[in-house]
Design a protein around this motif. Structure first.
Motif, PDB file in Angstrom:
ATOM      1  N   ILE A  86     -25.407 -64.069   7.655  1.00 27.53           N
ATOM      2  CA  ILE A  86     -26.360 -64.393   7.204  1.00 27.53           C
ATOM      3  C   ILE A  86     -27.306 -64.865   8.241  1.00 27.53           C
ATOM      4  N   LEU A  87     -27.041 -65.597   9.158  1.00 25.46           N
ATOM      5  CA  LEU A  87     -27.578 -66.215  10.423  1.00 25.46           C
ATOM      6  C   LEU A  87     -28.088 -65.115  11.242  1.00 25.46           C
ATOM      7  N   GLN A  88     -27.088 -64.196  11.455  1.00 30.95           N
ATOM      8  CA  GLN A  88     -27.535 -62.999  12.634  1.00 30.95           C
ATOM      9  C   GLN A  88     -28.353 -62.051  11.799  1.00 30.95           C
ATOM     10  N   GLY A  89     -28.569 -62.127  10.469  1.00 29.92           N
ATOM     11  CA  GLY A  89     -29.248 -60.735   9.900  1.00 29.92           C
ATOM     12  C   GLY A  89     -28.464 -59.811   9.720  1.00 29.92           C
ATOM     13  N   ALA A  90     -27.161 -59.733   9.896  1.00 32.93           N
ATOM     14  CA  ALA A  90     -26.361 -58.354   9.640  1.00 32.93           C
ATOM     15  C   ALA A  90     -26.916 -57.732   8.458  1.00 32.93           C
ATOM     16  N   PRO A  91     -26.342 -56.360   8.315  1.00 34.88           N
ATOM     17  CA  PRO A  91     -26.510 -55.920   6.920  1.00 34.88           C
ATOM     18  C   PRO A  91     -25.694 -56.311   5.922  1.00 34.88           C
ATOM     19  N   PRO A  92     -25.866 -56.315   4.747  1.00 36.26           N
ATOM     20  CA  PRO A  92     -24.699 -56.809   3.579  1.00 36.26           C
ATOM     21  C   PRO A  92     -23.758 -55.993   3.673  1.00 36.26           C
ATOM     22  N   PRO A  93     -22.572 -56.645   3.047  1.00 32.90           N
ATOM     23  CA  PRO A  93     -21.343 -55.716   3.118  1.00 32.90           C
ATOM     24  C   PRO A  93     -21.463 -54.703   2.004  1.00 32.90           C
ATOM     25  N   GLU A  94     -20.753 -53.457   2.137  1.00 32.36           N
ATOM     26  CA  GLU A  94     -20.800 -52.473   1.313  1.00 32.36           C
ATOM     27  C   GLU A  94     -19.756 -52.542   0.122  1.00 32.36           C
ATOM     28  N   GLU A  95     -18.840 -53.216   0.224  1.00 32.49           N
ATOM     29  CA  GLU A  95     -17.884 -53.606  -0.961  1.00 32.49           C
ATOM     30  C   GLU A  95     -18.550 -54.380  -2.082  1.00 32.49           C
ATOM     31  N   PRO A  96     -18.404 -54.002  -3.176  1.00 33.98           N
ATOM     32  CA  PRO A  96     -19.094 -54.817  -4.335  1.00 33.98           C
ATOM     33  C   PRO A  96     -18.477 -56.127  -4.550  1.00 33.98           C
ATOM     34  N   GLY A  97     -17.373 -56.359  -4.184  1.00 30.53           N
ATOM     35  CA  GLY A  97     -16.760 -57.767  -4.543  1.00 30.53           C
ATOM     36  C   GLY A  97     -17.030 -58.691  -3.285  1.00 30.53           C
ATOM     37  N   ARG A  98     -17.223 -58.006  -2.219  1.00 31.80           N
ATOM     38  CA  ARG A  98     -17.769 -59.043  -0.953  1.00 31.80           C
ATOM     39  C   ARG A  98     -19.340 -59.025  -1.008  1.00 31.80           C
ATOM     40  N   ARG A  99     -20.048 -58.130  -1.730  1.00 31.17           N
ATOM     41  CA  ARG A  99     -21.447 -58.383  -1.991  1.00 31.17           C
ATOM     42  C   ARG A  99     -21.784 -59.346  -2.839  1.00 31.17           C
ATOM     43  N   ARG A 100     -20.727 -59.470  -3.892  1.00 33.07           N
ATOM     44  CA  ARG A 100     -20.956 -60.772  -4.956  1.00 33.07           C
ATOM     45  C   ARG A 100     -20.673 -62.128  -4.495  1.00 33.07           C
ATOM     46  N   ALA A 101     -19.578 -62.061  -3.450  1.00 37.10           N
ATOM     47  CA  ALA A 101     -19.212 -63.148  -2.832  1.00 37.10           C
ATOM     48  C   ALA A 101     -20.412 -63.669  -1.883  1.00 37.10           C
ATOM     49  N   MET A 102     -20.968 -62.771  -1.018  1.00 34.13           N
ATOM     50  CA  MET A 102     -22.071 -63.219  -0.358  1.00 34.13           C
ATOM     51  C   MET A 102     -23.339 -63.661  -1.090  1.00 34.13           C
ATOM     52  N   ALA A 103     -23.599 -63.056  -2.021  1.00 34.46           N
ATOM     53  CA  ALA A 103     -24.700 -63.387  -3.061  1.00 34.46           C
ATOM     54  C   ALA A 103     -24.521 -64.777  -3.537  1.00 34.46           C
ATOM     55  N   ALA A 104     -23.200 -65.058  -3.896  1.00 34.31           N
ATOM     56  CA  ALA A 104     -22.946 -66.510  -4.560  1.00 34.31           C
ATOM     57  C   ALA A 104     -23.063 -67.408  -3.236  1.00 34.31           C
ATOM     58  N   LEU A 105     -22.516 -67.129  -1.938  1.00 30.68           N
ATOM     59  CA  LEU A 105     -22.873 -68.019  -1.022  1.00 30.68           C
ATOM     60  C   LEU A 105     -24.276 -68.302  -0.712  1.00 30.68           C
ATOM     61  N   VAL A 106     -25.122 -67.430  -0.668  1.00 32.85           N
ATOM     62  CA  VAL A 106     -26.847 -67.292  -0.554  1.00 32.85           C
ATOM     63  C   VAL A 106     -27.053 -68.217  -1.614  1.00 32.85           C
ATOM     64  N   ASP A 107     -26.880 -67.980  -2.745  1.00 33.73           N
ATOM     65  CA  ASP A 107     -27.287 -68.926  -3.821  1.00 33.73           C
ATOM     66  C   ASP A 107     -26.952 -70.370  -3.795  1.00 33.73           C
ATOM     67  N   SER A 108     -25.576 -70.603  -3.344  1.00 35.90           N
ATOM     68  CA  SER A 108     -25.272 -71.948  -3.256  1.00 35.90           C
ATOM     69  C   SER A 108     -25.984 -72.587  -2.065  1.00 35.90           C
ATOM     70  N   ARG A 109     -25.848 -71.925  -0.951  1.00 36.03           N
ATOM     71  CA  ARG A 109     -26.547 -72.717   0.251  1.00 36.03           C
ATOM     72  C   ARG A 109     -28.315 -72.830  -0.078  1.00 36.03           C
ATOM     73  N   GLN A 110     -28.749 -71.879  -0.743  1.00 35.73           N
ATOM     74  CA  GLN A 110     -30.238 -72.275  -1.060  1.00 35.73           C
ATOM     75  C   GLN A 110     -30.413 -73.217  -2.182  1.00 35.73           C
ATOM     76  N   ARG A 111     -29.718 -73.430  -3.073  1.00 39.18           N
ATOM     77  CA  ARG A 111     -29.667 -74.529  -3.921  1.00 39.18           C
ATOM     78  C   ARG A 111     -29.440 -76.028  -3.330  1.00 39.18           C
ATOM     79  N   ARG A 112     -28.372 -75.840  -2.343  1.00 38.38           N
ATOM     80  CA  ARG A 112     -28.210 -77.200  -1.543  1.00 38.38           C
ATOM     81  C   ARG A 112     -29.263 -77.356  -0.652  1.00 38.38           C
ATOM     82  N   LEU A 113     -29.815 -76.635   0.033  1.00 43.07           N
ATOM     83  CA  LEU A 113     -31.032 -76.816   0.981  1.00 43.07           C
ATOM     84  C   LEU A 113     -32.361 -77.329   0.020  1.00 43.07           C
ATOM     85  N   ARG A 114     -32.563 -76.742  -1.080  1.00 44.36           N
ATOM     86  CA  ARG A 114     -33.714 -77.268  -1.922  1.00 44.36           C
ATOM     87  C   ARG A 114     -33.509 -78.442  -2.630  1.00 44.36           C
TER      88      ARG A 114
END
Length: 178
Positions: A86-114
């Motif tokens: 996320i911090l390096q701006g890497a492309p999102p993962p191709e595997e659907p399970g890892r994409r869901r995990a990454m999206a959940a992590l992004v949502d969790s971090r944004q909720r905590r920040l805000r």
């Protein structure tokens, strides 16, 4: 050059993401700071205090990773790897399970920040600038000036980093959505 992926397709962890490396850095840093403040004659209490602090730091990091892994559905070892992507701006993962995990992590971090910014920044600002005001009120103008400068620099950096991290999370969220 070493491969950046494991056999199962997940990105490889870096050695500094391991708990022993985090504990070792906390131990060495705490020991050196305690020696600097208390002198080299107090090396044994400095070592004992730094060791207990490093155990606590490792416990906190492990607890946070397990919580994030439960929240996202990923492995605890994958959480620091996803944060780095996320911090390096890497492309999102191709595997659907890892994409869901990454999206959940992004949502969790944004909720905590805000969720915490409405009280954290005013509290830290009152603390930093209040200490500077106390130095000025006590007549220590030089110490008050240094504390005021430190408060401005620290609060400025914290606001910049908060906005920077939030922008990175928003960009990753957009890339994950399509």
């Amino acid at each position: 050059m070493a491969s950046s992926e494991r056999r199962d397709g997940r990105p490889q962890r870096r050695w500094r993401d391991t708990l022993w490396a985090i504990g070792l850095f906390a131990l060495v840093g705490g020991f050196l700071i305690r020696l600097a403040f208390n002198g080299t004659s107090a090396w044994l209490p400095a070592l004992v205090g730094a060791a207990s602090m490093s155990v606590f730091v490792v416990w906190l990091v492990r607890r946070r990773r397990r919580h994030d892994a439960r929240t996202t559905g990923a492995e605890p070892d994958d959480v620091p790897v996803m944060e780095r992507q996320i911090l390096q701006g890497a492309p999102p993962p191709e595997e659907p399970g890892r994409r869901r995990a990454m999206a959940a992590l992004v949502d969790s971090r944004q909720r905590r920040l805000r969720r915490h910014r409405w009280w954290a920044f005013p509290l830290l600002g009152a603390l930093f600038f209040g200490i500077a005001a106390l130095w000025f009120a006590s007549g220590a103008v030089a110490a008050g000036g240094w504390m005021l400068a430190a408060a401005v620099i620290t609060m400025g950096w914290m606001v910049w980093y908060h906005l920077h991290y939030d922008r990175r999370l928003t960009r990753m969220r957009r890339r994950l959505q399509g």
